[in-house]
Design a protein around this motif. Structure first.
Motif, short mmCIF file in Angstrom:
data_model
loop_
_atom_site.label_atom_id
_atom_site.label_comp_id
_atom_site.label_asym_id
_atom_site.label_seq_id
_atom_site.Cartn_x
_atom_site.Cartn_y
_atom_site.Cartn_z
N ARG A 86 -19.38 35.94 102.26
CA ARG A 86 -17.86 36.26 102.39
C ARG A 86 -17.51 34.86 102.87
NH1 ARG A 86 -15.84 41.17 102.80
NH2 ARG A 86 -14.05 40.66 104.32
N PHE A 87 -17.99 34.03 103.86
CA PHE A 87 -17.38 32.93 104.16
C PHE A 87 -17.47 32.00 102.95
CE2 PHE A 87 -18.51 28.47 105.56
CZ PHE A 87 -17.34 28.29 106.50
N LEU A 88 -18.66 32.06 102.06
CA LEU A 88 -18.40 30.99 100.96
C LEU A 88 -17.23 31.40 100.06
CD1 LEU A 88 -22.05 30.19 100.48
CD2 LEU A 88 -20.43 28.86 101.58
N ARG A 89 -17.18 32.85 99.95
CA ARG A 89 -16.28 33.22 98.95
C ARG A 89 -14.68 33.03 99.47
NH1 ARG A 89 -19.75 37.84 98.40
NH2 ARG A 89 -20.60 37.87 96.14
N LEU A 90 -14.56 32.89 100.76
CA LEU A 90 -13.44 32.49 101.35
C LEU A 90 -13.29 31.03 101.05
CD1 LEU A 90 -10.89 32.89 103.11
CD2 LEU A 90 -12.20 32.28 105.00
N ILE A 91 -14.13 30.18 101.28
CA ILE A 91 -14.18 28.80 101.17
C ILE A 91 -13.73 28.20 99.94
CG2 ILE A 91 -15.20 26.45 101.61
CD1 ILE A 91 -14.31 27.71 104.19
N PHE A 92 -14.49 28.64 98.96
CA PHE A 92 -14.57 28.41 97.48
C PHE A 92 -13.48 29.43 96.66
CE2 PHE A 92 -18.81 26.40 98.83
CZ PHE A 92 -18.57 25.16 98.45
N ARG A 93 -12.45 30.10 97.27
CA ARG A 93 -12.01 30.97 96.50
C ARG A 93 -10.80 30.19 95.77
NH1 ARG A 93 -9.16 30.24 101.20
NH2 ARG A 93 -7.07 30.27 101.35
N LYS A 94 -10.22 30.84 94.66
CA LYS A 94 -9.15 30.21 93.69
C LYS A 94 -8.02 30.14 94.54
CE LYS A 94 -11.61 31.35 89.35
NZ LYS A 94 -11.20 32.13 88.11
N ARG A 95 -6.97 29.33 94.36
CA ARG A 95 -5.78 29.26 94.88
C ARG A 95 -5.17 30.63 94.91
NH1 ARG A 95 -2.31 26.88 92.42
NH2 ARG A 95 -3.59 26.19 90.40
N THR A 130 -16.84 34.61 92.85
CA THR A 130 -17.36 33.56 93.20
C THR A 130 -16.30 32.30 92.99
OG1 THR A 130 -18.03 32.94 90.85
CG2 THR A 130 -19.68 33.90 92.40
N GLY A 131 -15.20 32.55 93.14
CA GLY A 131 -14.00 31.37 93.09
C GLY A 131 -14.06 30.49 92.10
N GLU A 142 -2.14 21.43 96.38
CA GLU A 142 -2.01 23.15 97.19
C GLU A 142 -3.00 22.88 98.27
OE1 GLU A 142 -0.10 25.21 96.02
OE2 GLU A 142 0.70 23.98 94.54
N ASP A 143 -3.49 21.74 98.58
CA ASP A 143 -4.25 21.37 99.70
C ASP A 143 -3.79 21.95 101.30
OD1 ASP A 143 -6.54 21.11 101.39
OD2 ASP A 143 -7.22 19.50 100.32
N PRO A 144 -4.02 22.82 101.93
CA PRO A 144 -3.25 23.02 103.02
C PRO A 144 -3.70 21.94 104.18
CG PRO A 144 -5.18 24.52 102.92
CD PRO A 144 -5.02 24.03 101.56
N THR A 145 -4.83 21.34 104.03
CA THR A 145 -5.33 20.38 105.07
C THR A 145 -4.24 19.20 105.01
OG1 THR A 145 -6.83 19.36 103.52
CG2 THR A 145 -7.54 21.36 104.96
N MET A 201 -13.12 17.67 93.33
CA MET A 201 -14.33 17.32 92.00
C MET A 201 -14.60 18.62 91.51
SD MET A 201 -15.37 16.18 95.56
CE MET A 201 -16.92 16.60 96.26
N VAL A 202 -14.33 19.48 91.66
CA VAL A 202 -14.51 20.98 90.71
C VAL A 202 -13.25 21.21 90.24
CG1 VAL A 202 -15.25 23.09 90.72
CG2 VAL A 202 -16.48 21.72 92.22
N GLU A 203 -12.18 21.72 90.83
CA GLU A 203 -10.91 22.05 90.53
C GLU A 203 -10.00 20.92 89.33
OE1 GLU A 203 -8.44 24.30 93.13
OE2 GLU A 203 -9.53 23.36 94.64
#
Length: 337
Positions: free
Chosen positions: A182-191, A220-221, A278-281, A310-312
């Protein structure tokens, strides 16, 4: 060098002069000549590893660059010390310098993403003579602090960093490992514009999201299934080291009181910063501050892209960084661009 096959890359190991053992990828271009070929040293962020550069390594090598991509301390097959003090930015900068020494690289183009971005920005302050150019991805430049602020005080000023408190908490690795998929799905989710998911970055938001029904338990985002499974295996019972970086606020402040430390990268260093819009950071105020501190920085904002550049935006990153390097450095750069 097939992104779908991590074993197809050239895996190496080094016992560094700093006393740490590092795992890294080292890919050489055809007819490699250290006198003429430039080297890209790529430092990943959280939660990632050398594999974060999988889509860039082969194209960059084919352009004539040597590419070195280590697992940062605490990740993958690199050493994983338990104490958070070992993960300070000065120590990581010294590891990067030691790896370059091991590889007989007096200078290199240094590239960093996320926490790797912060670490390479500090590398430029601790070891300014080792850089030919610097690429910062997804994180604006933050100068050394003049006065100490605890992580709690920093979060008060920047509420969107509330998740740092969750990550820094004692035992946080146990909670995340128990819910790793679940954590990885959150981190790598699509926008997504879902406010409930976006709020995970606020104080107390992470456990609420991980324990909610809002998060998709199937997708898998931005990753494909093979990539998601790779990261799932990578971080299984291995989150303590990566989370230690969030526990280094006091350590970093203390070491950066050193009067010999630069306050900003040297003014003749070519610097490129790439940020997903779109990066919230990231935010405009932080970008404006970066421009003020580093007047020579080139800032590239990428439409429709979040944190995982590097992926998006893999094609854009693959093309933009070599173009910047060749433009910034002298015409003697030996590449096929």
């Amino acid at each position: 060098m097939n992104p779908a096959d991590p074993t197809s890359f050239h895996h190496c190991y080094a016992d560094l002069s700093t006393g740490r053992r590092y795992h890294y990828i080292d890919q050489l271009p055809a007819n490699y000549n250290p006198a003429t070929h430039k080297t890209l040293v790529c430092i990943h962020g959280f939660p990632d590893c050398w594999y974060g550069w999988r889509y860039q390594i082969k194209p960059w090598v084919e352009l004539g660059y040597r590419v070195v991509a280590p697992d940062k301390l605490g990740y993958g097959e690199t050493d994983k010390p338990q104490h958070e003090g070992e993960y300070s930015s000065k120590k990581i900068a010294n590891d990067i310098a030691a790896l370059m020494d091991y590889l007989h690289l007096p200078k290199a183009v240094i590239v960093g993403h996320d926490w790797g971005c912060f670490m390479v920005s500090r590398f430029a302050l601790w070891h300014p003579e080792r850089l030919q150019a610097l690429v910062l991805m997804s994180v604006p430049f933050v100068p050394p602090a003049q006065t100490y602020s605890s992580l709690e005080q920093i979060v008060e000023r920047v509420p969107n960093w509330g998740y740092h408190l969750s990550f820094a908490a004692k035992g946080s690795h146990n909670h995340i490992e128990q819910q790793l998929p679940r954590f990885l799905r959150l981190i790598f989710r699509k926008r997504a514009r879902d406010a409930q998911l976006s709020n995970w970055t606020l104080t107390g938001g992470l456990p609420k999201v991980l324990n909610s029904t809002v998060l998709d338990d199937e997708g898998t985002g931005i990753l494909n299934q093979q990539e998601f499974d790779f990261y799932l295996a990578l971080f299984d019972k291995s989150m303590h080291g990566p989370l230690n970086y969030y526990r280094t606020t006091q350590h970093r402040y203390t070491e950066e009181l050193d009067p010999t430390l630069l306050k900003a990268p040297r003014d003749d260093l070519p610097i490129l910063m790439i940020i997903g819009k779109e990066d919230p950071t990231s935010n405009q105020a932080a970008l404006d501050a970066t421009r003020k501190i580093i007047p020579q920085v080139q800032i590239k904002l990428v439409d429709g892209v979040g944190h995982w550049l590097m992926v998006e935006a893999k094609d854009l990153i693959t093309e933009a960084i070599p173009r910047f390097v060749q433009t910034a450095l002298d015409s003697g750069v030996h590449t096929k661009l």
